[in-house]
Design a protein around this motif. Structure first.
Motif, short mmCIF file in Angstrom:
data_model
loop_
_atom_site.label_atom_id
_atom_site.label_comp_id
_atom_site.label_asym_id
_atom_site.label_seq_id
_atom_site.Cartn_x
_atom_site.Cartn_y
_atom_site.Cartn_z
N GLN A 1 0.83 -1.22 0.00
CA GLN A 1 0.00 0.00 0.00
C GLN A 1 0.86 1.26 0.00
O GLN A 1 0.51 2.26 -0.63
N GLN A 2 2.01 1.19 0.67
CA GLN A 2 2.91 2.35 0.63
C GLN A 2 3.45 2.54 -0.79
O GLN A 2 3.53 3.67 -1.30
N LEU A 3 3.78 1.41 -1.45
CA LEU A 3 4.26 1.49 -2.83
C LEU A 3 3.18 2.05 -3.75
O LEU A 3 3.44 2.91 -4.60
N GLU A 4 1.94 1.56 -3.56
CA GLU A 4 0.83 2.03 -4.42
C GLU A 4 0.55 3.52 -4.20
O GLU A 4 0.29 4.25 -5.15
N PHE A 5 0.65 3.97 -2.95
CA PHE A 5 0.43 5.39 -2.66
C PHE A 5 1.49 6.21 -3.40
O PHE A 5 1.19 7.20 -4.06
N GLY A 6 2.74 5.76 -3.33
CA GLY A 6 3.82 6.47 -4.04
C GLY A 6 3.56 6.54 -5.53
O GLY A 6 3.74 7.60 -6.17
N ARG A 7 3.10 5.42 -6.11
CA ARG A 7 2.89 5.37 -7.57
C ARG A 7 1.78 6.32 -8.04
O ARG A 7 1.72 6.67 -9.21
N LEU A 8 0.91 6.74 -7.11
CA LEU A 8 -0.12 7.72 -7.50
C LEU A 8 0.51 9.05 -7.87
O LEU A 8 -0.11 9.89 -8.52
N PHE A 9 1.77 9.27 -7.43
CA PHE A 9 2.43 10.56 -7.68
C PHE A 9 3.50 10.45 -8.77
O PHE A 9 4.09 11.45 -9.15
N GLY A 10 3.77 9.25 -9.23
CA GLY A 10 4.77 9.10 -10.30
C GLY A 10 5.47 7.76 -10.21
O GLY A 10 5.23 6.96 -9.30
N GLU A 11 6.37 7.54 -11.15
CA GLU A 11 7.16 6.30 -11.18
C GLU A 11 8.08 6.27 -9.97
O GLU A 11 8.58 7.33 -9.54
N LEU A 12 8.36 5.08 -9.44
CA LEU A 12 9.19 5.00 -8.24
C LEU A 12 10.68 4.96 -8.59
O LEU A 12 11.09 4.44 -9.62
N HIS A 13 11.45 5.50 -7.67
CA HIS A 13 12.90 5.66 -7.84
C HIS A 13 13.61 4.52 -7.12
O HIS A 13 13.15 4.06 -6.07
N LEU B 1 11.38 -0.18 -1.93
CA LEU B 1 11.00 0.08 -0.53
C LEU B 1 12.27 0.11 0.32
O LEU B 1 12.77 -0.91 0.80
N MET B 2 12.79 1.32 0.48
CA MET B 2 14.07 1.51 1.18
C MET B 2 13.89 1.29 2.68
O MET B 2 12.88 1.68 3.26
N ILE C 1 8.38 9.45 0.62
CA ILE C 1 7.29 9.14 1.55
C ILE C 1 7.86 8.20 2.61
O ILE C 1 8.15 7.04 2.31
N LEU C 2 8.04 8.71 3.80
CA LEU C 2 8.66 7.91 4.87
C LEU C 2 7.59 7.49 5.87
O LEU C 2 6.86 8.34 6.41
N TYR C 3 7.51 6.17 6.10
CA TYR C 3 6.54 5.58 7.02
C TYR C 3 7.34 5.00 8.17
O TYR C 3 8.14 4.08 7.97
N ILE C 4 7.18 5.57 9.36
CA ILE C 4 7.96 5.09 10.52
C ILE C 4 7.08 4.14 11.35
O ILE C 4 5.95 4.47 11.71
N TYR D 1 12.82 2.51 13.08
CA TYR D 1 12.72 1.68 11.86
C TYR D 1 11.52 2.10 11.02
O TYR D 1 10.45 2.42 11.55
N GLY D 2 11.72 2.11 9.73
CA GLY D 2 10.60 2.40 8.82
C GLY D 2 11.01 2.16 7.38
O GLY D 2 12.08 1.62 7.09
N ASN D 3 10.15 2.57 6.49
CA ASN D 3 10.40 2.39 5.04
C ASN D 3 10.16 3.70 4.31
O ASN D 3 9.22 4.42 4.63
N ARG D 4 11.00 3.93 3.30
CA ARG D 4 10.82 5.11 2.46
C ARG D 4 10.55 4.69 1.03
O ARG D 4 11.26 3.81 0.51
N VAL D 5 9.55 5.30 0.44
CA VAL D 5 9.29 5.15 -1.00
C VAL D 5 9.65 6.50 -1.62
O VAL D 5 9.26 7.55 -1.12
N THR D 6 10.40 6.46 -2.71
CA THR D 6 10.91 7.69 -3.31
C THR D 6 10.37 7.78 -4.74
O THR D 6 10.35 6.77 -5.46
#
Ligand code: SIN
Length: 293
Positions: A76-88, A102-103, A134-137, A281-286
């Motif tokens: 879901q974090q990846l999908e949220f990021g993709r709503l704003f553009g291609e992922l890095h 998913l960093m 987008i950082l999710y802690i 700890y968390g994940n970042r989608v860029t």
């Protein structure tokens, strides 16, 4: 710190535009210049188009937006990021197994360095640096571990007209090598033979808002081009000190389930590593960005 006090009051005064009201989200500003906490959004559920439009507008107006009490799966974090553009794909950092976009953001008792400890914009050493992150802690230390954000519009606008004229048209080198080599060794990541290096304008124009922002950062920017090296070092030192003024900043205190979404084209950030030996700890989608102009 640079003094911004002029003869008739502070040299930098935020001049807010007249913003239209939001219909599908609530927006609670952290400071006049940067940061807003958004409520009324569940990122685990589909986001209606009208709400997406308002989230885009809130990001443009506030540079970094925050969400509380979210419970989202990696997908879901990846999908949220993709709503704003291609992922890095990050050139150096570790990622979750099976999810290269998913960093992993992790610091614990074994860490000798922490990700993002100095002021920076993410991966500005790329030819096309990321537009947003987008950082999710998920795990927080008992105290500390805040993230500071700074408006590079405000930093630009507070420069003197002579300094703005000097910087106009200048370009700078952004180098990943001094940042990334060895940074993730304690997380088991081997170094790559090379890291990205790019040249960007010192002042960039934001492609959405049309506003000018200072685009050098202490993390990646190593040299101004076309001027002697001592002049480059002096001007960069001045700019790095100038942009650290708390007038341009907000500070976010994390709780498990908090999310920060920042725009790298007009904001810098800095993670406070003041909680050793505790774990964070968390994940970042860029999200991919464009070549700065
Ligand atoms: C980062 O630079 O992405 C890390 C920010 C943080 O850990 O707060």
């Amino acid at each position: 710190m640079t003094s911004l006090r002029g003869e008739g009051g502070p040299r930098y005064r935020h001049r807010p535009g007249v913003a239209a009201a939001y219909a599908t989200i609530a927006v609670d500003r952290l400071t006049p210049v940067i940061g807003a906490e958004i409520s009324g959004v569940d990122l685990a559920a589909p986001i209606p188009d009208a709400q997406m439009d308002e989230l885009r507008r809130a990001l443009a107006e506030h540079l970094v937006i925050f969400f509380r009490d979210q419970r989202i799966a990696p997908i879901q974090q990846l999908e949220f990021g993709r709503l704003f553009g291609e992922l890095h794909l990050h050139p150096a950092a570790p990622h979750e197994p099976g999810h290269p976009e998913l960093m992993i953001i992790q610091t614990d008792a074994q860490s000798t360095r922490a990700n993002g400890e100095g002021w920076h914009t993410d991966v500005s050493c790329d030819e096309e640096p990321p537009m947003g992150s987008i950082l999710y802690i998920k795990e927080c230390p008992p105290q500390g571990g805040d993230t500071l954000f700074a408006s590079m519009y405000a930093a630009y606008e507070a420069l003197s007209d002579r300094m703005k004229a000097y910087l106009e048209g200048l370009r700078a080198v952004h180098d990943g090598e001094p940042v990334y080599r060895g940074l993730y060794a304690n997380l088991g990541v081997a170094d790559k033979p090379n890291y990205p290096r790019a040249e960007h304008p010192v002042i960039r124009t934001h492609p959405v808002t049309g506003r000018k922002a200072l685009y050098v950062n202490a993390g990646f920017t190593t040299r101004l081009l076309g001027v002697p090296s001592d002049e480059s070092a002096g001007i960069l030192a001045y700019l790095f000190r100038h942009m650290e003024n708390p007038l341009f900043q907000c500070r976010f205190r994390w709780r498990p389930g908090s999310i920060a979404f920042w725009d790298n084209r007009c904001a810098q950030h800095r993670a406070m590593w003041d909680y050793w030996p505790h774990r964070r700890y968390g994940n970042r989608v860029t999200i991919k960005g464009e070549r700065p102009v």
